[in-house]
Design an enzyme around this catalytic site. Structure first.
Site, PDB file in Angstrom:
ATOM      1  N   CYS A   5      12.315  -7.251  12.920  1.00 47.68           N
ATOM      2  CA  CYS A   5      12.926  -8.198  11.991  1.00 47.68           C
ATOM      3  C   CYS A   5      11.942  -8.353  10.824  1.00 47.68           C
ATOM      4  O   CYS A   5      10.924  -9.026  10.958  1.00 47.68           O
ATOM      5  CB  CYS A   5      13.163  -9.511  12.726  1.00 47.68           C
ATOM      6  N   CYS A  54       1.479  -4.163   8.555  1.00 46.68           N
ATOM      7  CA  CYS A  54       1.155  -2.794   8.159  1.00 46.68           C
ATOM      8  C   CYS A  54      -0.220  -2.482   8.745  1.00 46.68           C
ATOM      9  O   CYS A  54      -1.172  -3.231   8.519  1.00 46.68           O
ATOM     10  CB  CYS A  54       1.150  -2.669   6.646  1.00 46.68           C
ATOM     11  N   CYS A  61       0.796  -1.241   0.000  1.00 41.64           N
ATOM     12  CA  CYS A  61       0.000   0.000   0.000  1.00 41.64           C
ATOM     13  C   CYS A  61       0.822   1.282   0.000  1.00 41.64           C
ATOM     14  O   CYS A  61       0.248   2.377   0.047  1.00 41.64           O
ATOM     15  CB  CYS A  61      -0.967   0.005   1.179  1.00 41.64           C
TER      16      CYS A  61
END
Length: 146
Positions: A137, A114, A68
């Site tokens: 990570c 996200c 996105c």
């Protein structure tokens, strides 16, 4: 600055409100992403350790979500963790990354995604550099340098 206690709080009690939401059907994601990007970002896959040159790139810039385009991490907090995945000490904005308790594979970890589109990024651990003490990570395939 976010710390481990904040991460655990979000993983257990809910994440900050995202700045916006991007939602697409699985067919739309498949058409927009490569098969590897789709496997990792949308199906919670993991790339092989040391499989990306992104671990060794430290030039100034930002790293955005491959799905996105939300800016997630800045090169100023990127460090070489020796793990084989790009590592960061902080997200760009508190509400750009979401946290979920992950109990897969017989471990208890904190998955980071996200917060805008729910793309799987990787995991966050409490063994990073000060002052945050965090190590995000992250799968390089889930990111793009912008």
């Amino acid at each position: 600055m976010i710390n481990w206690n904040d991460v655990i709080k979000y993983a257990n009690h809910g994440n900050p409100e995202p700045p916006k939401r991007v939602e697409k059907s699985e067919e739309e994601w498949r058409s927009l992403l490569s098969p590897e990007e789709y496997r990792i970002a949308r199906q919670k896959g993991t790339e092989r350790a040391h499989s990306s040159e992104m671990c060794n790139i430290f030039e100034p810039g930002k790293y955005a979500c491959v799905c996105c385009d939300t800016e997630l991490f800045d090169s100023t907090v990127k460090f070489d963790s020796g793990t084989g995945w790009p590592s960061f000490a902080q997200p760009i904005e508190l509400n750009h990354v979401a946290y979920t308790k992950d109990v897969s594979f017989g471990m208890i970890r904190v998955e980071c995604t996200c917060n805008v589109c729910d793309a799987h990024l990787g995991h966050v651990f409490p063994d990073g550099p000060e002052p945050s003490g965090l190590r995000y990570c992250i799968n390089a395939v889930s990111l793009k340098k912008v």
